[in-house]
Motif scaffolding. Sequence first.
Motif, PDB file in Angstrom:
ATOM      1  N   GLN A 533       0.829  -1.207   0.000  1.00  8.74           N
ATOM      2  CA  GLN A 533       0.000   0.000   0.000  1.00  8.74           C
ATOM      3  C   GLN A 533       0.863   1.256   0.000  1.00  8.74           C
ATOM      4  O   GLN A 533       0.544   2.242  -0.678  1.00  8.74           O
ATOM      5  CB  GLN A 533      -0.919   0.003   1.225  1.00  8.74           C
ATOM      6  CG  GLN A 533      -2.049  -1.006   1.144  1.00  8.74           C
ATOM      7  CD  GLN A 533      -3.165  -0.705   2.123  1.00  8.74           C
ATOM      8  OE1 GLN A 533      -3.637   0.418   2.204  1.00  8.74           O
ATOM      9  NE2 GLN A 533      -3.586  -1.710   2.866  1.00  8.74           N
ATOM     10  N   ARG A 534       1.943   1.239   0.764  1.00  9.92           N
ATOM     11  CA  ARG A 534       2.822   2.414   0.797  1.00  9.92           C
ATOM     12  C   ARG A 534       3.494   2.630  -0.555  1.00  9.92           C
ATOM     13  O   ARG A 534       3.549   3.754  -1.072  1.00  9.92           O
ATOM     14  CB  ARG A 534       3.891   2.247   1.889  1.00  9.92           C
ATOM     15  CG  ARG A 534       4.898   3.396   1.931  1.00  9.92           C
ATOM     16  CD  ARG A 534       5.966   3.147   2.974  1.00  9.92           C
ATOM     17  NE  ARG A 534       6.704   1.916   2.752  1.00  9.92           N
ATOM     18  CZ  ARG A 534       7.657   1.778   1.830  1.00  9.92           C
ATOM     19  NH1 ARG A 534       7.963   2.784   1.005  1.00  9.92           N
ATOM     20  NH2 ARG A 534       8.303   0.638   1.716  1.00  9.92           N
ATOM     21  N   ILE A 535       4.006   1.548  -1.148  1.00  9.85           N
ATOM     22  CA  ILE A 535       4.704   1.654  -2.434  1.00  9.85           C
ATOM     23  C   ILE A 535       3.760   2.157  -3.526  1.00  9.85           C
ATOM     24  O   ILE A 535       4.096   3.053  -4.301  1.00  9.85           O
ATOM     25  CB  ILE A 535       5.316   0.288  -2.817  1.00  9.85           C
ATOM     26  CG1 ILE A 535       6.491  -0.049  -1.889  1.00  9.85           C
ATOM     27  CG2 ILE A 535       5.772   0.288  -4.273  1.00  9.85           C
ATOM     28  CD1 ILE A 535       6.995  -1.477  -2.039  1.00  9.85           C
ATOM     29  N   VAL A 536       2.564   1.582  -3.586  1.00  6.81           N
ATOM     30  CA  VAL A 536       1.603   2.006  -4.598  1.00  6.81           C
ATOM     31  C   VAL A 536       1.147   3.431  -4.332  1.00  6.81           C
ATOM     32  O   VAL A 536       1.016   4.251  -5.259  1.00  6.81           O
ATOM     33  CB  VAL A 536       0.397   1.045  -4.638  1.00  6.81           C
ATOM     34  CG1 VAL A 536      -0.697   1.569  -5.575  1.00  6.81           C
ATOM     35  CG2 VAL A 536       0.842  -0.335  -5.096  1.00  6.81           C
ATOM     36  N   GLY A 537       0.907   3.750  -3.043  1.00  5.54           N
ATOM     37  CA  GLY A 537       0.501   5.109  -2.690  1.00  5.54           C
ATOM     38  C   GLY A 537       1.529   6.142  -3.112  1.00  5.54           C
ATOM     39  O   GLY A 537       1.185   7.202  -3.666  1.00  5.54           O
ATOM     40  N   ASP A 538       2.809   5.837  -2.882  1.00  6.61           N
ATOM     41  CA  ASP A 538       3.869   6.762  -3.295  1.00  6.61           C
ATOM     42  C   ASP A 538       3.878   6.933  -4.815  1.00  6.61           C
ATOM     43  O   ASP A 538       4.054   8.041  -5.329  1.00  6.61           O
ATOM     44  CB  ASP A 538       5.230   6.244  -2.823  1.00  6.61           C
ATOM     45  CG  ASP A 538       5.411   6.353  -1.317  1.00  6.61           C
ATOM     46  OD1 ASP A 538       4.609   7.056  -0.677  1.00  6.61           O
ATOM     47  OD2 ASP A 538       6.338   5.709  -0.785  1.00  6.61           O
ATOM     48  N   ALA A 539       3.696   5.816  -5.530  1.00  6.78           N
ATOM     49  CA  ALA A 539       3.722   5.874  -6.997  1.00  6.78           C
ATOM     50  C   ALA A 539       2.534   6.663  -7.558  1.00  6.78           C
ATOM     51  O   ALA A 539       2.640   7.309  -8.604  1.00  6.78           O
ATOM     52  CB  ALA A 539       3.738   4.470  -7.579  1.00  6.78           C
ATOM     53  N   LEU A 540       1.413   6.626  -6.840  1.00  2.21           N
ATOM     54  CA  LEU A 540       0.214   7.327  -7.296  1.00  2.21           C
ATOM     55  C   LEU A 540       0.132   8.753  -6.764  1.00  2.21           C
ATOM     56  O   LEU A 540      -0.808   9.479  -7.075  1.00  2.21           O
ATOM     57  CB  LEU A 540      -1.043   6.556  -6.869  1.00  2.21           C
ATOM     58  CG  LEU A 540      -1.227   5.160  -7.460  1.00  2.21           C
ATOM     59  CD1 LEU A 540      -2.502   4.521  -6.932  1.00  2.21           C
ATOM     60  CD2 LEU A 540      -1.261   5.220  -8.980  1.00  2.21           C
ATOM     61  N   GLY A 541       1.096   9.119  -5.925  1.00  4.32           N
ATOM     62  CA  GLY A 541       1.089  10.476  -5.393  1.00  4.32           C
ATOM     63  C   GLY A 541       0.256  10.623  -4.143  1.00  4.32           C
ATOM     64  O   GLY A 541      -0.436  11.627  -3.943  1.00  4.32           O
ATOM     65  N   GLY A 542       0.298   9.589  -3.260  1.00  2.00           N
ATOM     66  CA  GLY A 542      -0.411   9.676  -1.985  1.00  2.00           C
ATOM     67  C   GLY A 542      -1.681   8.875  -1.967  1.00  2.00           C
ATOM     68  O   GLY A 542      -2.083   8.274  -2.922  1.00  2.00           O
TER      69      GLY A 542
END
Length: 542
Positions: A533-542
């Motif tokens: 979730q953190r990795i995807v969130g960072d890639a999507l901009g939060g």
Amino acid sequence: MHERAGTTATADDLIDVEGLVRAYYELKPDASQPTQRVAFGTSGHRGSSLKTAFNEDHILAITQAICEYRAAQGTTGPLFIGADTHALSAPAQTTALDVLVANGVRVLVDEFDDFVPTPAVSHAILKWNNDPAKRAEGEADGIVITPSHNPPADGGFKYNPPHGGPADSDATTWIANRANELIEGGLREVNQAEPSGVETYDFRTNYVDDLANIIDLDAIKRSGIKIGADPLGGASVSYWAAIRDRYGLDLTVVNERVDPTWSFMTLDWDGKIRMDPSSPSAMASVLSHRADFDILTGNDADADRHGIVTPDGGLMNPNHYLAVAIEYLFAHRPGWRDDAAIGKTLVSSSMIDRVASSLGRRLWEVPVGFKWFVPGLIDGSVAFGGEESAGASFLRFDGTVWTTDKDGILLCLLASEIRAVTGKSPSELYRSLVERFGDPAYERTDAPASAEQKARLAKLDGDAIAATGLAGEPITAKLSRAPGNDAAVGGVKVVTEDAWFAARPSGTEDVYKIYAESFRGPEHLREVQAEAQRIVGDALGG
């Protein structure tokens, strides 16, 4: 988990069949509303008439669009049509026949006015097209009317072109766009006529008689094993009885009831009635019979999915059974090509990867959707294609194509063959795989995402992921295209030596799906899920 998951449905859980069918005819979709437009997912258009998502106008428009599409493709042979046991399937078939006949399409319906499983339609298409004399009359295609394992209030409608499998996105996008145009135009361009001159086809006998060319039914009979088959109120009900009688098996159809409310079902994990043979909650009533049979199986409403129950292991995880099936088949099918690959979707277990490596076989990893396996199954370059959601098919003994759509009946019969030939249950064989390759923990969860974030995730490039490690391991791959066919994943998969996760946007909810697996156990899996979730969130901009 719903508090009533696994308990029998009550009167309050059941649909009003008359009201559902009335809504099919009376409610008219507004094409300006996204939820009321024709939209093909990975397996056709689905929705409920009560939500104005699956109504007469939708089927009129989709069928007209299919007629125009097949004409443009030069498909001039017969169209095989079959429907499952959902309440909306019969009226949808009636609507479709009106349009098909008016457009001059030669239509073949079931000879006995019976329900037709998805694999039986695929089998019929391929049988016609593989016969040179028949093919000379024009290539055949088909329509399957089913929402698969969806709840009783839903309907579904999908098109299978001449290759016999699910239509690819190019076809479904064209059909959906044209159908929506027709609805917006008030259906003025839709041809309708009273269905006359419709031909019949014996789907059941053609399918059942041919099973001897793909399953060792003699071995099953000789073994004397006791088999239980529960159609879960679906289209396979008459097929299981026919298989028993045709091959002299000790097979009991555990539940022969067909009820469009599915009042006999136990509720799924979320408290809904859902005919999912891979769900312990939905299969709770079936599991109560596990001690009565050597192999006990279940199918969903259109029989394209399988559930395998053993006395010693209960309901098998679909990933576990696929791994066992693959190892068994590649050791017992000498007629398959030496270079035939093992096909899996990229969210299926890596246990399959390890089995493939031990067999010295090429692994062919593709995006989610059975349609990707179609070309390989047709030419024999992919001997087995399977996905984590309990759908699979494989080749005949001689290495030629069987079906290019998922076949739950076939995979259930294979479980009996495995038990008959090896003397061991599929559960016992999976435990031996664990001893050799490790014990993976696997789970799918959801994480919240806005429509904008889902759109970005669908187009995310693996290179946009900045992370270099996952749950204490170096990342070895960041995939936005599938290794097997270089097709877009519609999300991303991140891999380490002992774990992986894949993230894909939901097509119906404001969430994205996280599939994750770890060979280091459940605690490590939780770390993988949290970091995903953190990795995807960072890639999507939060």
